[in-house]
Design an enzyme around this catalytic site. Structure first.
Site, mmCIF file in Angstrom:
data_model
loop_
_atom_site.group_PDB
_atom_site.id
_atom_site.type_symbol
_atom_site.label_atom_id
_atom_site.label_comp_id
_atom_site.label_asym_id
_atom_site.label_seq_id
_atom_site.Cartn_x
_atom_site.Cartn_y
_atom_site.Cartn_z
ATOM 1 N N LEU A 161 -18.674 -4.853 11.108
ATOM 2 C CA LEU A 161 -17.294 -4.909 11.614
ATOM 3 C C LEU A 161 -16.329 -4.455 10.529
ATOM 4 O O LEU A 161 -16.250 -5.064 9.454
ATOM 5 C CB LEU A 161 -16.951 -6.344 12.044
ATOM 6 C CG LEU A 161 -17.937 -7.003 13.023
ATOM 7 C CD1 LEU A 161 -17.386 -8.344 13.477
ATOM 8 C CD2 LEU A 161 -18.230 -6.091 14.204
ATOM 9 N N GLY B 272 -10.696 -4.079 11.338
ATOM 10 C CA GLY B 272 -9.480 -4.852 11.103
ATOM 11 C C GLY B 272 -8.570 -4.162 10.092
ATOM 12 O O GLY B 272 -9.006 -3.358 9.277
ATOM 13 N N ARG C 82 -3.733 -9.006 5.074
ATOM 14 C CA ARG C 82 -3.466 -9.865 3.917
ATOM 15 C C ARG C 82 -3.653 -9.139 2.588
ATOM 16 O O ARG C 82 -3.221 -9.637 1.540
ATOM 17 C CB ARG C 82 -4.379 -11.115 3.994
ATOM 18 C CG ARG C 82 -3.997 -12.067 5.120
ATOM 19 C CD ARG C 82 -5.086 -13.100 5.423
ATOM 20 N NE ARG C 82 -6.116 -12.587 6.333
ATOM 21 C CZ ARG C 82 -7.177 -13.277 6.760
ATOM 22 N NH1 ARG C 82 -7.345 -14.525 6.332
ATOM 23 N NH2 ARG C 82 -8.047 -12.741 7.582
ATOM 24 N N THR D 263 -12.924 -9.928 16.605
ATOM 25 C CA THR D 263 -14.308 -9.648 16.212
ATOM 26 C C THR D 263 -15.247 -9.600 17.422
ATOM 27 O O THR D 263 -16.245 -8.883 17.409
ATOM 28 C CB THR D 263 -14.809 -10.726 15.229
ATOM 29 O OG1 THR D 263 -14.545 -12.017 15.794
ATOM 30 C CG2 THR D 263 -14.103 -10.630 13.884
ATOM 31 N N SER E 281 -19.968 -8.516 8.351
ATOM 32 C CA SER E 281 -18.545 -8.216 8.207
ATOM 33 C C SER E 281 -18.354 -7.245 7.056
ATOM 34 O O SER E 281 -18.909 -7.450 5.971
ATOM 35 C CB SER E 281 -17.762 -9.498 7.889
ATOM 36 O OG SER E 281 -17.475 -10.172 9.072
ATOM 37 N N GLY F 66 -13.659 -20.188 9.945
ATOM 38 C CA GLY F 66 -14.134 -20.928 11.103
ATOM 39 C C GLY F 66 -15.025 -22.080 10.643
ATOM 40 O O GLY F 66 -15.743 -21.961 9.650
ATOM 41 N N ARG G 261 -13.418 14.020 -22.425
ATOM 42 C CA ARG G 261 -13.137 14.368 -21.024
ATOM 43 C C ARG G 261 -14.366 15.042 -20.407
ATOM 44 O O ARG G 261 -15.334 15.349 -21.102
ATOM 45 C CB ARG G 261 -11.876 15.222 -20.973
ATOM 46 C CG ARG G 261 -10.638 14.389 -21.375
ATOM 47 C CD ARG G 261 -9.449 15.257 -21.712
ATOM 48 N NE ARG G 261 -9.135 16.176 -20.618
ATOM 49 C CZ ARG G 261 -8.368 17.245 -20.760
ATOM 50 N NH1 ARG G 261 -7.847 17.549 -21.947
ATOM 51 N NH2 ARG G 261 -8.115 18.019 -19.741
ATOM 52 N N ASN H 294 -19.712 22.014 -38.963
ATOM 53 C CA ASN H 294 -18.685 21.006 -39.228
ATOM 54 C C ASN H 294 -17.319 21.585 -38.876
ATOM 55 O O ASN H 294 -16.951 22.653 -39.363
ATOM 56 C CB ASN H 294 -18.721 20.607 -40.703
ATOM 57 C CG ASN H 294 -17.838 19.395 -40.960
ATOM 58 O OD1 ASN H 294 -18.217 18.275 -40.637
ATOM 59 N ND2 ASN H 294 -16.657 19.621 -41.505
ATOM 60 N N ASN I 132 -7.340 27.112 -26.353
ATOM 61 C CA ASN I 132 -8.103 27.722 -25.269
ATOM 62 C C ASN I 132 -7.239 28.245 -24.139
ATOM 63 O O ASN I 132 -7.737 28.888 -23.227
ATOM 64 C CB ASN I 132 -9.116 26.716 -24.721
ATOM 65 C CG ASN I 132 -8.441 25.463 -24.208
ATOM 66 O OD1 ASN I 132 -7.400 25.062 -24.719
ATOM 67 N ND2 ASN I 132 -9.025 24.865 -23.198
HETATM 68 C C1 UD1 Z 1 -13.995 -14.421 10.582
HETATM 69 C C2 UD1 Z 1 -14.548 -15.466 11.562
HETATM 70 C C3 UD1 Z 1 -14.536 -16.836 10.879
HETATM 71 C C4 UD1 Z 1 -15.342 -16.771 9.610
HETATM 72 C C5 UD1 Z 1 -14.857 -15.670 8.699
HETATM 73 C C6 UD1 Z 1 -15.822 -15.498 7.541
HETATM 74 C C7 UD1 Z 1 -13.917 -14.735 13.802
HETATM 75 C C8 UD1 Z 1 -13.014 -14.917 14.939
HETATM 76 N N1 UD1 Z 1 -13.710 -15.501 12.744
HETATM 77 O O1 UD1 Z 1 -12.638 -14.761 10.307
HETATM 78 O O2 UD1 Z 1 -15.112 -17.806 11.747
HETATM 79 O O3 UD1 Z 1 -15.253 -18.031 8.925
HETATM 80 O O4 UD1 Z 1 -14.803 -14.397 9.407
HETATM 81 O O5 UD1 Z 1 -15.413 -14.527 6.631
HETATM 82 O O6 UD1 Z 1 -14.810 -13.894 13.878
HETATM 83 N N2 UD1 Z 1 -12.671 -6.921 12.603
HETATM 84 C C9 UD1 Z 1 -12.874 -5.899 13.507
HETATM 85 N N3 UD1 Z 1 -12.099 -5.847 14.627
HETATM 86 C C10 UD1 Z 1 -11.141 -6.777 14.881
HETATM 87 C C11 UD1 Z 1 -10.945 -7.824 13.947
HETATM 88 C C12 UD1 Z 1 -11.734 -7.872 12.829
HETATM 89 O O7 UD1 Z 1 -13.728 -5.043 13.311
HETATM 90 O O8 UD1 Z 1 -10.475 -6.662 15.910
HETATM 91 C C13 UD1 Z 1 -13.495 -6.940 11.373
HETATM 92 C C14 UD1 Z 1 -12.647 -6.943 10.125
HETATM 93 O O9 UD1 Z 1 -12.411 -5.621 9.699
HETATM 94 C C15 UD1 Z 1 -13.511 -7.729 9.149
HETATM 95 C C16 UD1 Z 1 -14.312 -8.662 10.041
HETATM 96 O O10 UD1 Z 1 -14.225 -8.141 11.355
HETATM 97 O O11 UD1 Z 1 -14.399 -6.872 8.450
HETATM 98 C C17 UD1 Z 1 -13.763 -10.087 10.013
HETATM 99 O O12 UD1 Z 1 -12.422 -10.056 10.445
HETATM 100 P P1 UD1 Z 1 -11.309 -10.983 9.800
HETATM 101 O O13 UD1 Z 1 -10.025 -10.725 10.503
HETATM 102 O O14 UD1 Z 1 -11.324 -10.860 8.333
HETATM 103 O O15 UD1 Z 1 -11.849 -12.411 10.259
HETATM 104 P P2 UD1 Z 1 -11.586 -13.799 9.540
HETATM 105 O O16 UD1 Z 1 -10.231 -14.267 9.888
HETATM 106 O O17 UD1 Z 1 -11.937 -13.700 8.122
HETATM 107 CA CA CA Z 2 -12.386 -12.030 6.708
#
Ligand code: UD1
Ligand code: CA
Length: 419
Positions: free
Chosen positions: A11, A14, A18, A84, A107, A146, A339, A383, A392
């Site tokens: 995944l 996102g 932050r 997610t 993730s 979570g 370099r 040397n 150059n």
């Molecule tokens: C998520 C989990 C949480 C867990 C935590 C651990 C969910 C709802 N929550 O929260 O339970 O404790 O990870 O690190 O899953 N992403 C997508 N598409 C989206 C949203 C997110 O691909 O629409 C990807 C993000 O790029 C990231 C990953 O999913 O790589 C996790 O997303 P993030 O928003 O960081 O979830 P957390 O709030 O950390």
């Molecule tokens: Ca996360």
């Protein structure tokens, strides 16, 4: 049980709000590699049949990085539905319809997970015939994560997101790592039931295990004792915390393999650096990229080497070097700037306040003081006297300078003190 069919879903769609960055979160670097590259490497350790990576935010940039690191990966675009759960749903739709193995979800922002822990997850999943298996850890500070909700007997009930948790649930220290194995058939059956009825208005993949359980699937949780393995990177403070921890582990690995590192706190070593036993790394040193240090070399203090080779027994003191090759027994510094394209032969010397670029300096040759040597070739045992430069560049063309072997280059005129 290692012969099962595996598809890995990563995944990475996102935004990484932050991070407060124009660079997508998963492209921020840790020990020389983008976060996503760490995850792709760990994924490949499973020998999966398919790797699907879900992208959306800055999709072209992220997709380019993925394709470079994992050319066979399927790039899947997430649509407007956030969360997610939706990300996993579109990835599963992109897998071949006849795929009937385990879907391992990783993730893109959890870079320190190692191959051994992932293997534990996959083996527990296959061994238990589970519908879903996921990874938890006792987090020192589970804020934002979570939580794993269990019943009085300790049996899994569900995952509740921080923003949806009751005060009582917030006191749970066992956190969801965001790393899962699913039986694909059971996963396909519950994905359409995920809803956005929660505090963030997103489809949560964390709702899937409870749904699978309700339909009779077995759920298992693999709890890791080392919380760093599952640390998510959501902001730059977490990024630097993870970088420090990973660096400490890399330094320790080299130390245990026979490398002296005097001060781990001020020594930064990228993941892919190689260092032979009995090399010594002094304080304030950064060894980056594909840098390679041979046995008995002494590097540092206060030295930065990028993609640079240091030969056996060489000394490299207060140097900044990029794409340079330093021969066996050679000496560089203090205060030298190497370099790209600098090649210093065995027993050669590049000394104090010297800058070199695209310069081949032969075996035993010395450039000891205050010189610029660029686009040049110097033979063996020559040397180059203090203050010599290769002029150059005439404003239009770069010219190559050649100096033979056994040559003494000195300034033609010297200022001498009267008398
Ligand atoms: C998520 C989990 C949480 C867990 C935590 C651990 C969910 C709802 N929550 O929260 O339970 O404790 O990870 O690190 O899953 N992403 C997508 N598409 C989206 C949203 C997110 O691909 O629409 C990807 C993000 O790029 C990231 C990953 O999913 O790589 C996790 O997303 P993030 O928003 O960081 O979830 P957390 O709030 O950390
Ligand atoms: Ca996360």
């Amino acid at each position: 049980m290692t012969d099962q069919r595996i598809a890995v879903v990563v995944l990475a769609a996102g935004q990484g709000t932050r991070m407060k960055s124009s660079t997508p979160k998963v492209l921020h670097r840790l020990a020389g590699l983008p976060l996503i590259a760490h995850v792709l490497r760990t994924a490949s350790s499973l020998g999966p049949e398919h790797v699907a990576v879900v992208v959306r935010h800055e999709r072209d940039l992220v997709a380019a990085e993925i394709t470079e690191r994992a050319p066979d990966a399927i790039i899947v675009d997430q649509d407007d539905v956030p969360g997610t759960g939706r990300a996993v749903e579109v990835a599963v739709q992109a897998l071949p319809a006849d795929f009937d193995g385990a879907v391992v979800v990783l993730s893109g922002d959890v870079p320190l997970l190692d191959a051994a822990s992932l293997r534990l997850l996959v083996d527990a999943h296959a061994g238990g015939g589970n519908g879903a298996t996921f990874v938890s850890a006792i987090a020192p500070d589970p804020t934002g994560l979570g939580r794993i909700v269990r019943d009085a007997d300790g049996a899994f009930v569900g995952v509740v997101e921080h923003k949806d948790a009751t005060a009582e649930q917030l006191a749970i220290a066992e956190a969801n790592a965001g790393i899962y194995a699913f039986d694909v058939t059971r996963l396909r059956a519950v994905l359409p039931s995920l809803t956005t009825a929660n505090a963030q208005g997103e489809k949560y993949i964390t709702d899937a295990p409870a749904l699978i359980s309700a339909r009779g699937g077995r759920i298992d949780v693999v709890t890791l004792t080392d919380p760093w393995l599952v640390a998510g990177i959501n902001d730059r403070a977490q990024l630097s915390d993870a970088a420090r921890e990973l660096n400490a582990r890399i330094v320790r690995r080299h130390q245990l393999a026979g490398v002296t590192v005097q001060d781990p706190a001020t020594t930064w070593i990228d993941l892919d650096v190689s260092i032979e036993a009995d090399a010594e790394v002094l304080p304030g040193t950064q060894l980056l990229g594909a840098t390679a240090i041979a046995a008995g070399a002494v590097v540092g203090p206060d030295t930065t080497l990028r993609d640079t080779e240091v030969g056996a027994g060489a000394t490299v003191n207060r140097v900044d070097a990029t794409l340079a090759v330093i021969g066996d027994g050679a000496s560089v510094g203090p205060f030298a700037y190497l370099r790209p394209g600098t090649i210093l032969g065995d027993q050669g010397k590049i000394g104090t306040f010297v800058e070199t670029k695209n310069a081949k300096i032969g075996r035993g040759s010395k450039v000891p003081h205050l010189s610029y040597i660029g686009d040049a070739e110097v033979g063996e045992d020559s040397n180059i006297g203090a203050n010599t430069i290769t002029a150059n560049y005439d404003g239009v063309h770069k010219h190559r300078t050649e100096v033979g072997s056994h040559v003494q280059c000195r300034l033609a005129q010297r200022v001498r003190r009267p008398g």
